[in-house]
Design a protein around this motif. Structure first.
Motif, PDB file in Angstrom:
ATOM      1  N   GLU A  86      -5.368 -30.250  39.225  1.00  0.00           N
ATOM      2  CA  GLU A  86      -5.076 -31.515  39.888  1.00  0.00           C
ATOM      3  C   GLU A  86      -5.333 -31.419  41.390  1.00  0.00           C
ATOM      4  O   GLU A  86      -4.885 -30.473  42.041  1.00  0.00           O
ATOM      5  N   THR A 107      -8.667 -32.987  37.740  1.00  0.00           N
ATOM      6  CA  THR A 107      -8.228 -33.519  36.445  1.00  0.00           C
ATOM      7  C   THR A 107      -7.202 -34.631  36.614  1.00  0.00           C
ATOM      8  O   THR A 107      -6.603 -34.777  37.679  1.00  0.00           O
ATOM      9  N   PRO A 108      -6.980 -35.360  35.552  1.00  0.00           N
ATOM     10  CA  PRO A 108      -5.786 -36.216  35.500  1.00  0.00           C
ATOM     11  C   PRO A 108      -4.517 -35.343  35.561  1.00  0.00           C
ATOM     12  O   PRO A 108      -4.595 -34.115  35.478  1.00  0.00           O
ATOM     13  N   ILE A 109      -3.372 -35.986  35.692  1.00  0.00           N
ATOM     14  CA  ILE A 109      -2.094 -35.263  35.708  1.00  0.00           C
ATOM     15  C   ILE A 109      -1.731 -34.965  34.261  1.00  0.00           C
ATOM     16  O   ILE A 109      -1.043 -35.738  33.596  1.00  0.00           O
ATOM     17  N   SER A 110      -2.233 -33.858  33.757  1.00  0.00           N
ATOM     18  CA  SER A 110      -2.182 -33.529  32.323  1.00  0.00           C
ATOM     19  C   SER A 110      -2.100 -32.020  32.183  1.00  0.00           C
ATOM     20  O   SER A 110      -3.067 -31.370  31.796  1.00  0.00           O
ATOM     21  N   GLU A 111      -0.950 -31.453  32.489  1.00  0.00           N
ATOM     22  CA  GLU A 111      -0.859 -29.993  32.512  1.00  0.00           C
ATOM     23  C   GLU A 111      -1.207 -29.363  31.169  1.00  0.00           C
ATOM     24  O   GLU A 111      -1.865 -28.315  31.117  1.00  0.00           O
ATOM     25  N   ALA A 112      -0.749 -29.964  30.076  1.00  0.00           N
ATOM     26  CA  ALA A 112      -1.048 -29.382  28.762  1.00  0.00           C
ATOM     27  C   ALA A 112      -2.547 -29.397  28.529  1.00  0.00           C
ATOM     28  O   ALA A 112      -3.139 -28.401  28.102  1.00  0.00           O
ATOM     29  N   ALA A 113      -3.181 -30.528  28.831  1.00  0.00           N
ATOM     30  CA  ALA A 113      -4.617 -30.616  28.594  1.00  0.00           C
ATOM     31  C   ALA A 113      -5.410 -29.774  29.588  1.00  0.00           C
ATOM     32  O   ALA A 113      -6.495 -29.301  29.255  1.00  0.00           O
ATOM     33  N   ILE A 114      -4.896 -29.576  30.771  1.00  0.00           N
ATOM     34  CA  ILE A 114      -5.595 -28.696  31.718  1.00  0.00           C
ATOM     35  C   ILE A 114      -5.689 -27.297  31.112  1.00  0.00           C
ATOM     36  O   ILE A 114      -6.762 -26.698  31.040  1.00  0.00           O
ATOM     37  N   LEU A 159       5.247 -27.832  30.759  1.00  0.00           N
ATOM     38  CA  LEU A 159       4.433 -28.805  30.036  1.00  0.00           C
ATOM     39  C   LEU A 159       3.269 -28.156  29.312  1.00  0.00           C
ATOM     40  O   LEU A 159       2.686 -28.742  28.404  1.00  0.00           O
ATOM     41  N   PRO A 187      -6.930 -30.718  23.009  1.00  0.00           N
ATOM     42  CA  PRO A 187      -7.481 -30.331  24.312  1.00  0.00           C
ATOM     43  C   PRO A 187      -8.347 -29.077  24.222  1.00  0.00           C
ATOM     44  O   PRO A 187      -9.318 -28.951  24.982  1.00  0.00           O
ATOM     45  N   VAL A 219      -0.362 -34.865  23.751  1.00  0.00           N
ATOM     46  CA  VAL A 219      -1.513 -34.141  24.295  1.00  0.00           C
ATOM     47  C   VAL A 219      -2.823 -34.705  23.733  1.00  0.00           C
ATOM     48  O   VAL A 219      -3.879 -34.545  24.337  1.00  0.00           O
ATOM     49  N   GLU A 221      -3.881 -37.148  26.368  1.00  0.00           N
ATOM     50  CA  GLU A 221      -4.387 -36.436  27.549  1.00  0.00           C
ATOM     51  C   GLU A 221      -5.851 -36.058  27.300  1.00  0.00           C
ATOM     52  O   GLU A 221      -6.697 -36.134  28.194  1.00  0.00           O
ATOM     53  N   TRP A 252     -15.022 -37.415  31.251  1.00  0.00           N
ATOM     54  CA  TRP A 252     -16.092 -36.445  31.468  1.00  0.00           C
ATOM     55  C   TRP A 252     -17.227 -36.595  30.445  1.00  0.00           C
ATOM     56  O   TRP A 252     -18.114 -35.759  30.390  1.00  0.00           O
ATOM     57  N   ASP A 302       9.531 -28.696  28.665  1.00  0.00           N
ATOM     58  CA  ASP A 302       9.767 -29.448  29.897  1.00  0.00           C
ATOM     59  C   ASP A 302      10.985 -30.354  29.746  1.00  0.00           C
ATOM     60  O   ASP A 302      11.803 -30.460  30.669  1.00  0.00           O
ATOM     61  N   GLY A 329      -1.434 -42.547  38.140  1.00  0.00           N
ATOM     62  CA  GLY A 329      -1.788 -41.159  37.846  1.00  0.00           C
ATOM     63  C   GLY A 329      -0.970 -40.581  36.709  1.00  0.00           C
ATOM     64  O   GLY A 329      -1.438 -39.701  35.965  1.00  0.00           O
ATOM     65  N   GLY A 367      -1.799 -39.899  33.012  1.00  0.00           N
ATOM     66  CA  GLY A 367      -2.391 -38.653  32.520  1.00  0.00           C
ATOM     67  C   GLY A 367      -1.465 -37.864  31.618  1.00  0.00           C
ATOM     68  O   GLY A 367      -1.925 -37.024  30.843  1.00  0.00           O
ATOM     69  N   GLU A 368      -0.176 -38.101  31.684  1.00  0.00           N
ATOM     70  CA  GLU A 368       0.790 -37.281  30.935  1.00  0.00           C
ATOM     71  C   GLU A 368       0.975 -37.759  29.498  1.00  0.00           C
ATOM     72  O   GLU A 368       1.359 -38.912  29.255  1.00  0.00           O
ATOM     73  N   ASN A 396      -9.660 -39.996  37.475  1.00  0.00           N
ATOM     74  CA  ASN A 396      -8.659 -39.503  36.520  1.00  0.00           C
ATOM     75  C   ASN A 396      -8.238 -40.465  35.438  1.00  0.00           C
ATOM     76  O   ASN A 396      -7.399 -40.115  34.624  1.00  0.00           O
TER      77      ASN A 396
END
Ligand SMILES: Cc1ncc(C[n+]2csc(CCOP(=O)(O)OP(=O)(O)O)c2C)c(N)n1
Ligand SMILES: Cc1ncc(C[n+]2csc(CCOP(=O)(O)OP(=O)(O)O)c2C)c(N)n1
Ligand SMILES: [Mg+2]
Ligand SMILES: [Mg+2]
Lengths: 345, 317, 345, 317
Positions: free
Chosen positions: A34, A61-68, A94, B126, B157, B160, B168, C97, D151, D154-155, D190
Motif C-alpha cells: 500500500e 495495491t488496494p487496502i487488502s492485506e490478505a490479498a497482498i 489480516l 488471491p 478475500v 479483494e 491489473w 484481526d 480505499g 479494498g478490505e 486501487n
C-alpha cells in the motif's frame, strides 16, 4: 548497496539501498504494498525511489492485506521474488491465514514440488504514540509457524544484507520485522562510536547472531538475549550496568527469530548461568518464552532467567501509559541486577 | 485445444466419446473412493464431484496444456479433468508414499504440474491472482483458472482478489460452480443479491450458464478463456450445477424430492445419449480397468515412513 | 444440564446440554456459525437441536469467519451473549484481526466503557486424517493476547459447566477450544472408572485446575502439566509409568490457558522439581513454552523440564506421518523417565 | 430529528445556522489540532476531516439521538457531529486522563455513548453489522451508521458484512465517503468497477451523491435513514467529497492544481453564503470560545498515571 552508492548511515538507508540493489540485480524482484509509490515511497519511506527507477515492478495495491500476501505468494510460487509490505505490523492479523495456511504450508504440503520465496516486510512497535492498533509487536504470533522464517534487523547487523539474504538467498517465506524506531537509527559497528566498549563475535551466515562482550572485561555476570529495537535498550542498559554497577554482561543479539537456533546463547549461558531476555512484544508467549524454555530444557546446569517485555496490555495512546507498558532501560537493569543478586535501587 | 469452428461429424463423435469417458472417469473414481472409505481403506474426509463433472471436463478440454489451475476442497474432478495421474491421486488419498504429494497433502491439498489445491475456502483466490500476475509479467500466455463454490462467495478475500484482478487486468478465469449449497446450507440462507452482479461490480466480464451439458459448458469456457488470454483480462464463468452426492461423506441433509429432481441434471445422462450403447460400454470398460489398475497399485503401495517427515527433530524422544 | 435431562455421558453431550440450557435460561444467548442448523447441527454436532428449539436465536451464516466473529462482537458490545462457532480451529486465522484488534481490545481501549461478552468455540486437533488445513492446534497463537481469555475443556472438568461459565459469567471474550477427539470421550470422574487410581484436588472456580495424584501413593517423582485432549494421553502415560516403571506422577490439568495462572503447578513443582508439559500443538511457542518459562523464572529451586508437543511441521494426511508428528503416550513416558533419570526403553 | 416537510423560512434559517456552526466547529477543531501538533502538544498521528464536514453534519442532523455510529480513522468530524464532548476529545488526543477513553484510545480509538471508532480499515464493518443485528433483535428502533472511505473498499471483510447485512436485513447505513484517495493512492490505482454496483450486487439499496452541500447530504441521509429504520433493511450512501488537508499530517502528495480545484467544494464556502456575515461571525466566535475552553482545559489536565494501566503486573520490575 550498489558499488558506487555511498555507504548507508541509517537502518532506513540500508534497507532502502538493499531494495534498490535487489531490483537492479534481478528483474524477478517485485515490491507490492500500500502506498509504496513515489513521491511518498511507503508510509515509512523504505520503498522510496523504487517506483521511479523500476515503475513496472513496484505495485501499489488496494487496502487488502490478505490479498497482498496472497498475491505475492502466487507470484513466488511461479518463480518471482516478491517483497510485500504490510504498512503496520498490526495488520498482519489480516494476512494470518495467507501466511499460516497458504504461503508457509505449500512447500511441505506439496511435498517439495513448490516453493514460496516470498518476503513480507512490516514495521512494528510502539513509542510513537500511534495507539492500540498501530503500535503492536505481534511477530511472536508467527514464531514457530512451520515453514515460515521470521527475521528482524537491528542497528548492528547489516540490515540491508539481511533483507538481501531473505529476498535473494532464501527460498522459503520470510516475515521481516522492522521496528519503526530503528529506521532513523545510525548503523552501529562494534568497537566504534556508541559500541566502543564492545567487541563482537558473529555466528551463522545468512541471518547471523552477534555475541557482544565488554572489551577486555572479566567474565560476564549475566547474558542478555534480544533482537531488533530491544538491542538499543539493552546496550544502553549494559553500559550503565558496567559504569554504575560494575556488572558485566554479554549480549546475544539475534536476527533469525524463528526457527529458533540458539547455539550462541547456550554458549554464553554456559559461561554466565544467568539469562535476561528482552523484547518489545508482550511478555506472555513472546520470543523470550521459547528462549527460556529451550535453555531450561537443554542446559546441563540450572538456568536462572528473567524476561523483560511489554505488559500484556494494549498499547495506549497516552505516552505515560505507553511508557509504562513497554520495556525500558530501567527494566533491563533491574532484571540483570536482581539475577546477579544485587540490590535493585 | 482452443475453440475451433464447426467440427466434422467424425471429430464431433470422437469429442463426444472423449468427453463422456472423462466425465465417467471422474464419476467412477469418486464412487470407488466412497466405497474404499466404507471399507476403511481411506481415512479423513473427501468431497466428491459427482454431478458436477461437466464443468471441469468441458473447461479443461478447451484449456491450453500450459494453463494453470487452482482448485478447492472439491478438487478430484478438477484434477482428473486437468489430466492428473489417477494412481497418484488414489495413493495420495490413501496416505501412501507414492501419492501425488507423498501422502502429505491428502484429498484437499494437491500439487501436480500446474495444478494446485488447498482446503481453506477463499484463500486460494488471491494466490491464483498472484499466479496470473506472474504469468502476465512473464508474458507466458498461460491462463490461470481458479475454482470457487457458491458458498465461498462468503469469504472476503475473494473480493479483494476480484478487485486486484480487474485493476491489473490479470489473465485469470474465475470458475464459480454454483450447486446452490454450501455444505448443508442452501444458497438462500447464505447469499444475498446476485452472483454475476458481484463479479460485474468489479468490472469483470461474466457469463452465467445454467446447464450440465458438457458441450455447452465447453463452448462457454472456450469463449471465456479466449477473452482472458487475448485481452488479457479476468473473466468469470458462473456455472449452475447439481451435486449428486453428499457434501463430504454421509452429510446429506437435502430433501429427497429435491435430490430426485436434481438427478435429471446428471451430466452423464445428458451427454450419454450422444454416444451409442457400445461406445458407452467401451468407456465403462476402459475406465474400470484404469481405475482398477490405479487403486490396486495404490493399495499395495507403502505408507510413508516417519523418517520422511523432514529434519525438524521432535523433542523429548 | 436441565433439571430433567439425564446426566450427559460424553464431552459432546455435556457441551450440547450446556448450550441448550444456556439458551433456555436467557433470551440473550445466540448461536452463530456455519451449518449450525438442524438437522445437521454443526459439523461436529455441538449445536444439535438448538435451532429446532430456538429457531430465532440460532443463526447460520455464510462462510465468513471474520464476519462471524465481528458480527458476534458487535452483538456482544450491545449486551447480547453470542456464541460463535468456527467450524475448524484452522480457520481462526481468518478471524485473527477480529479477535486481536477488535473483540479483545475494546474493553481496555475504550477505558472500560464497553465490554464484549463473546464466546468463540472451535474444534481443533488432528488424529482424524483431515490433513494440513483441518487438523491444526493453533490456539497457542492466541495465548497472551491482551483482553482475550482462552479456555479448553477436557473429559474430567465438567465441559458444559466451563462453557456455561464462559457464556454466562464472563464479560470478556473467550476463545473456547474443543479437541475433536474429545467429543466422543466419556466424561471422567476421579476415583472412578479409568481414573480409579487418581484422586483430585480442584483449584479455582470459574475455570478450575485439577491436580491429580495417584491415590495413596508416595510423593510423586514428576509433575505433568497439560490441557484438553492431551490429558487423555497423559493419564494413559501416567498409568503405564506407574505400572511398568513404578514412577509416580502428579498431573496438573488446566482449563484456563490464558491468562496464565499457574499457582497449582508451582505447588506441585515445589514437591517434585521435575516438569513435563504436554500439548498437541507445535512445540515452538506452544502453551508449554510459557509454562516452562514462568516456572523457571519463579521457582526458588532449579526446575528441570521437558516439553512434549507436536513437531513444528504441518499435519500430513497420511496416518503414519500424522502419528509421527503428534505427541503420543510413548513420548510422554520417555520425557518423564528421562527427567527421573531412568533408562528410556 | 427525522425528515420534516418543507420547514418555515425561519426554521430553515435556524437550521442553516446550526449546520454551519457544526461544520465550522469541526473545521476549527481540526485546524487547532494540527496546530497543537506542530507545537508538540500532540504525539502520534491524526486524520483531519477538513473538507468532508458536510457529510457527518448533514447525516447526524437527521439521525435519531439513540442511533449508533461506528467510525474509522478519520473520526473526529463524525464524533463532533454526533455530539461528542469537545474537551473529552481534545484531552484524549493529548493523552490526558480526562480524555474520552482516559488517554488509552487516542485519535482513532474512541468510545462515547453510542459512538465507537477503531483504526483498522474495514474491521469495524462486521462489528457494526453485529450491533445492527443486536438492535434489530432487541427491536430498539436504533439505526447503526458505519463510516468507510473509498480505499477501505479494498478490505474483504467489508463484503462479508454487506452480504450478512443484506441477508438478514439489518438496520444499518453504510456511509461511504469517497474522497477519491486512500492515503496517497488515487482511486484509479486501487478500485476497479463501480462503487454503487458493489453495494447493489449484494441487494443493498444505494444512493450516490456528488455534492458537498450539507443540505443535499442531509436530505439524502434522511431518506436513507428512513429506509433503513422503517423496512428495516440496509442502505448505502456513497458521498463524493474532497479532503482539503493532508491524509494525516504532512503527507499530501496530491498535485497542486487538483487541490486548488478541490477548494471549490469546500462545504463551508458552499453553505456559508446562506448565512449573513453577522451570523457567520457569531458562529466563529461561538466555536472559538468553545474550542479555547476545551483545549485550555485539556492542556491543563493531568496525564494518566502508570498505575491506571490495570492489574496485570509487569515482570522483572
Ligand atoms: C475458510 C473455510 N471455512 C469453512 C470451511 C469448511 N467447508 C468446507 S467445504 C464448505 C462448503 C463450501 O461450499 P461451496 O463453496 O458452495 O462449495 P461446494 O462444497 O458446494 O462445492 C465448507 C463450509 C473451509 N474449508 N474453509
Ligand atoms: C487494515 C488497515 N490497513 C491500512 C491502514 C493504514 N491506513 C490508514 S487510513 C488509510 C487510507 C484509507 O483510505 P480511505 O478508506 O479512502 O479513507 P480516507 O483516509 O480517504 O478517509 C490507510 C491505508 C489501516 N489503518 N488499516
Ligand atoms: Mg456450493
Ligand atoms: Mg478516501
Amino acid at each position: 548497496m550498489t558499488a558506487t552508492a555511498p555507504a548507508p548511515t541509517t537502518v532506513l538507508a540500508s534497507l532502502n539501498g538493499a531494495l534498490h540493489s535487489l531490483m537492479e540485480r534481478s528483474g524477478d524482484v517485485y515490491v507490492i504494498g500500500e502506498d509504496v509509490l513515489d513521491p511518498y515511497g511507503g508510509a515509512f519511506k523504505v520503498t522510496k525511489g523504487l517506483s521511479t527507477r523500476f515503475p513496472a515492478r513496484v505495485l501499489t495495491t488496494p487496502i487488502s492485506e490478505a490479498a497482498i500476501v496472497g498475491t505475492a505468494t502466487g507470484m513466488a510460487l511461479r518463480g518471482l521474488r516478491p517483497i510485500a509490505e504490510i504498512m503496520f505490523g498490526d495488520f498482519l492479523m489480516l494476512a494470518a491465514d495467507q501466511l499460516v495456511n497458504h504461503a508457509a504450508k505449500f512447500r511441505w504440503m506439496y511435498n517439495e514440488q513448490a516453493s514460496v520465496p516470498l518476503v513480507v516486510r512490516t514495521p512494528v512497535g510502539g513509542r510513537r504514540g500511534y495507539g492500540p492498533t498501530h503500535s503492536q509487536t505481534l511477530e511472536k504470533m508467527f514464531l514457530g509457524v512451520p515453514g515460515l522464517r521470521v527475521v528482524a534487523p537491528n542497528a548492528l547487523a547489516n540490515p540491508g544484507a539481511l533483507l538481501t539474504a531473505a529476498v535473494a538467498d532464501d527460498d522459503d517465506p520470510v516475515l521481516f520485522i522492522e521496528h519503526k524506531l530503528l529506521y532513523a537509527q545510525p548503523l552501529l559497528e562494534p568497537g566504534r562510536g556508541s559500541l566502543s566498549e564492545f567487541q563482537s563475535t558473529v555466528h551463522g551466515e545468512r541471518y547471523p547472531t552477534h555475541t557482544l562482550r565488554m572489551a577486555g572485561a572479566r567474565a560476564a555476570d549475566v547474558t542478555i538475549a534480544c533482537y531488533g529495537y530491544a538491542f538499543e535498550i539493552v546496550r544502553e542498559a549494559a553500559l550503565s550496568l558496567l559504569l554504575e554497577d560494575e556488572l558485566f554482561v554479554e549480549i546475544v543479539l539475534f536476527t533469525q527469530l524463528s526457527p529458533f537456533e540458539l547455539d550462541p546463547l547456550s554458549a554464553s549461558l554456559a559461561r554466565t548461568g544467568k539469562l535476561v531476555v528482552v523484547e518489545e512484544g508482550g511478555l506472555t508467549l513472546g520470543w523470550g518464552a521459547e528462549v527460556v524454555a529451550r535453555m531450561t530444557e537443554s542446559s546441563a546446569a540450572p538456568v536462572r532467567a528473567r524476561r523483560v517485555a511489554a505488559r500484556d496490555l494494549p498499547i495506549a495512546n497516552a505516552r505515560t501509559l505507553e511508557d509504562a507498558t513497554l520495556p525500558q532501560v530501567a527494566d533491563v537493569r533491574a532484571a540483570a541486577l536482581s539475577l546477579a543478586g544485587r540490590e535493585v535501587g | 485445444m482452443t475453440l475451433t469452428a464447426t467440427p466434422s461429424a467424425e471429430a464431433a463423435r470422437a469429442l463426444d466419446a472423449e468427453l463422456y469417458e472423462r466425465m465417467l472417469l471422474i464419476r467412477r473414481f469418486e464412487e470407488r473412493l466412497l466405497d474404499e472409505f466404507s471399507k476403511g481403506r481411506l481415512f479423513g474426509t473427501t468431497h466428491a464431484y459427482i454431478g458436477q463433472e461437466a464443468n471441469a471436463v468441458g473447461l479443461f478440454d478447451v484449456a491450453d496444456a500450459g494453463d494453470i489451475a487452482f482448485s478447492n476442497h472439491r478438487c478430484h474432478g478438477h484434477y482428473l479433468a486437468y489430466g492428473g495421474d489417477i494412481h497418484a491421486l488414489a495413493a495420495e488419498l490413501m496416505g501412501k508414499a507414492t501419492g501425488v504429494c507423498g501422502g502429505r497433502g491428502g484429498s484437499q491439498h494437491i500439487c501436480f504440474r500446474n495444478f494446485y489445491s488447498n482446503g481453506v475456502q477463499g484463500g486460494i483466490v488471491p494466490v491464483a491472482s498472484g499466479i496470473a500476475l506472474a504469468e502476465k509479467l512473464k508474458q507466458s500466455g498461460r491462463v490461470t483458472i481458479v475454482f470457487l463454490g457458491d458458498g465461498t462467495l462468503g469469504e472476503g478475500v475473494v473480493y479483494e482478489s476480484l478487485n486486484i484482478a480487474s485493476l491489473w487486468q490479470l489473465p485469470i478465469l474465475f470458475v464459480l460452480e454454483n450447486n446452490r449449497y454450501a455444505q448443508t446450507t442452501p444458497i438462500r440462507l447464505n447469499l444475498a443479491g446476485d452472483i454475476a452482479a458481484r463479479f460485474e461490480a468489479f468490472g469483470i466480464d461474466t457469463t452465467t450458464l445454467d446447464t450440465t451439458d458438457v458441450l455447452q459448458v465447453r463452448d462457454a469456457a472456450a469463449r471465456a478463456l479466449q477473452h482472458v488470454r487475448e485481452r488479457p483480462a479476468p473473466a468469470a464463468l458462473v456455472l449452475g450445477t447439481h451435486r449428486l452426492c453428499a457434501h463430504s461423506k454421509g452429510d446429506d441433509t437435502r430433501d429427497a424430492a429435491e435430490l430426485a429432481a436434481s438427478r435429471a441434471f446428471d451430466p452423464l445422462a445428458i451427454h450419454g445419449p450422444r454416444l451409442g450403447d457400445a461406445q458407452r460400454a467401451r468407456a465403462e470398460d476402459s475406465v474400470r480397468s484404469a481405475l482398477n489398475d490405479a487403486f490396486e497399485r495404490a493399495i499395495a503401495d507403502p505408507f510413508p515412513l516417519a523418517e520422511s517427515l523432514g529434519e525438524t527433530p521432535r523433542r523429548a524422544r
